[in-house]
Design an enzyme around this catalytic site. Sequence first.
Site, PDB file in Angstrom:
ATOM      1  N   GLU A  70      -7.259  59.116  23.419  1.00 61.52           N
ATOM      2  CA  GLU A  70      -6.521  60.271  22.553  1.00 61.52           C
ATOM      3  C   GLU A  70      -6.370  58.863  21.214  1.00 61.52           C
ATOM      4  OE1 GLU A  70      -4.786  59.998  25.055  1.00 61.52           O
ATOM      5  OE2 GLU A  70      -5.249  61.811  25.901  1.00 61.52           O
ATOM      6  N   ARG A 130      -9.012  47.501  23.237  1.00 62.04           N
ATOM      7  CA  ARG A 130      -9.114  47.082  23.107  1.00 62.04           C
ATOM      8  C   ARG A 130      -8.479  46.226  21.872  1.00 62.04           C
ATOM      9  NH1 ARG A 130     -15.316  45.149  23.635  1.00 62.04           N
ATOM     10  NH2 ARG A 130     -14.435  44.234  24.280  1.00 62.04           N
ATOM     11  N   SER A 131      -8.865  44.605  22.466  1.00 65.93           N
ATOM     12  CA  SER A 131      -7.888  44.330  21.268  1.00 65.93           C
ATOM     13  C   SER A 131      -8.949  44.152  19.978  1.00 65.93           C
ATOM     14  CB  SER A 131      -7.071  42.536  21.404  1.00 65.93           C
ATOM     15  OG  SER A 131      -8.108  42.548  21.793  1.00 65.93           O
ATOM     16  N   ARG A 176      -7.131  45.351  16.630  1.00 66.94           N
ATOM     17  CA  ARG A 176      -6.868  45.115  14.782  1.00 66.94           C
ATOM     18  C   ARG A 176      -7.626  45.617  14.172  1.00 66.94           C
ATOM     19  NH1 ARG A 176      -8.915  39.720  17.966  1.00 66.94           N
ATOM     20  NH2 ARG A 176      -6.761  39.845  19.267  1.00 66.94           N
TER      21      ARG A 176
END
Lengths: 204, 447
Positions: free
Chosen positions: A145, A118-119, A123
């Site tokens: 992973e 998920r972004s 980040r």
Amino acid sequence: MTMLGRGELIRRLREGNLVVSPLLSKAQIGSASIDLRIGNVVLMVRARGSSHVDPVAAKRSASSRKSHEAELGRQQKHERYEIPFHSKFLVHPGSLALVPTLEWLQLPDDLHGSVTARSTWAREGLSIATATFIEPRYQGIATLELANMGQIPIALYPGMRVAQIAFVRVEGQTARIGGQFRMSFEPRQGRVADKDDFPFIPSS
Amino acid sequence: MTPLEFLKEEFDNVRRALDETLRHDYGPEQSVDYYHECEARLTDIDAEISRIAATDAAKIYTYLSQLSYVATFVSLIERSRLGEFSWPFADELRRIAKTLLAEKDLKGDLLDPIIHVVSEGQGYRIYYEAQVPVASSRRRFLVVAFPRSLKHHVLLHTLFGHEVGHTALFTTIAGGILQGEVLAALVAASPLKDLALMNAWLNSTAAHQDVKNELAAYAAQNGRPFVFTKENRELWLIELICDLFGVLLFGPAFFAAHRAYLQPLHPSPYTIKTAQPTHPPFAIRHKMLVQIMRVTGWDVPITSAADGAFHIAETEMLRFLLDDTYDQWSRFFDDADLRRAVAGVQKIFAPHGSLGYAPINPAGLVKLIERLTRGLPPILADIDQDGTPQLTDVRISQTLYAGWVYWIGRQHLAGAVTLDFLTTNRLCDHALLQQRAINYTLIAGVT
């Protein structure tokens, strides 16, 4: 290549043609993906377990009868932790953790899954680096992973949404005999070399 | 080295061993309490040791024994590995034990036991400290031992219901009821009423030939006939109470495990094992469980004929449980007495809401079984048309009921996959884990 949108995902999930279960919140289904949560097992490479990854060992193990050495190699490679809910585990910079999803997946003949981080977590440096494809007809947990590409450790808790899976429609016949990870309950060490690779790998 | 010097040396050794246990990674719950309790007991012993005279051999022996006792628990810390047993099931046992086995201290505060889970080579066991040593802290240890080889076999883990019964017998509230009205019901009209009746039952002409042979062999070997002792009678009663407790805690899933696991251990279901008659013959236990199924109404399928193959599968599972071809000689109880005993145990569970078995609704059961036929963990987690989850709190005993229906009735269930027993268990085990996540979500109300 057609990626399934939210409406089609919901339709297939409700019909049972596609299984991603359990979904615990409405927000888990995005516009064209489904969020995946961390399950309760973590495999991390044991520092003293093996010196390096070598397909020669895989070839030797495949061609010999079950031996103490081969089994030892398999069992000792990873440290395995079971992490109950509300317990954290830390992914340190540069380390790799194999983690199952909480969700059980079952893909039909005509869908192919693609898993990414998920972004929000990407980040922070959390990467789901490898083996992102899930084949048609797969059933079981998906193995995430997790690698920390950032500079500081990341604490994760079972049940958190860290990954997402998108599905694309596959054309043509997809049946294949015996994938490596059918009906998988938790991450396992994969075979780095298989029969087809052996002609290219020295015997010792 | 004098005896007192050795005692002090041993004290240091045990304390060091306790600290060294923290090198390992354990489950997040209980290890802190467990460590602190061991530490508190060592502190108490330390205070006593400092007052012992070098010539007081009796006290030196006493505290060496107490150190050894603590050392046993210390060593058990290192025997606990989360990867060696089903922790979702272990967590459920913790919940049950904390609820049922809490005891009031002198101030009236409820103290729950410190539950520690290990895996062992032997069968299902629970070790409970009936008596806490005098020089110690107040909380009792309860060690739950899973059989190592059956890590994923949650369908069999329901046998722990029997073991929880053993520990409940020691508690004030649950134990009071079990040893009071439940016991009274079980002895009212059964051969267990007194020793004379019990021995008469054993030697009756109606006894099974296996028992007659066993008694004849005993007499030939010992030169006297076998007779039950008061202790034998008490042990049999305890075992029967614990079976009753187990089946009311985990429902028919307990009975199924009881039959699957224990029947092979009893080549003759009738023999009393004269060398060590600690448990009633399997036939008596089985017959009692069959009767309990009938008096509770659990012998009637939850599904109906309209549910087709699912109903046939459930009927098959019930037939497996209710199959009772054993001699009438092994029937100990009247239905009315068993009803009173059942009511007594249910009184223990009643204040705690979701403890104790209650059948799931028919649609829920069909859905759980149907998921197993598709190779999916049996949970109830659908979504509605706009993607909102529809989650249901399914009790462990209900999940495992569905698991047993699938396993016993699988030949009637058309499905995408045919599961072996291990895979059926693993899917159920996975369902228990997913159910935890569902329940956290339901409690938080965040769907």
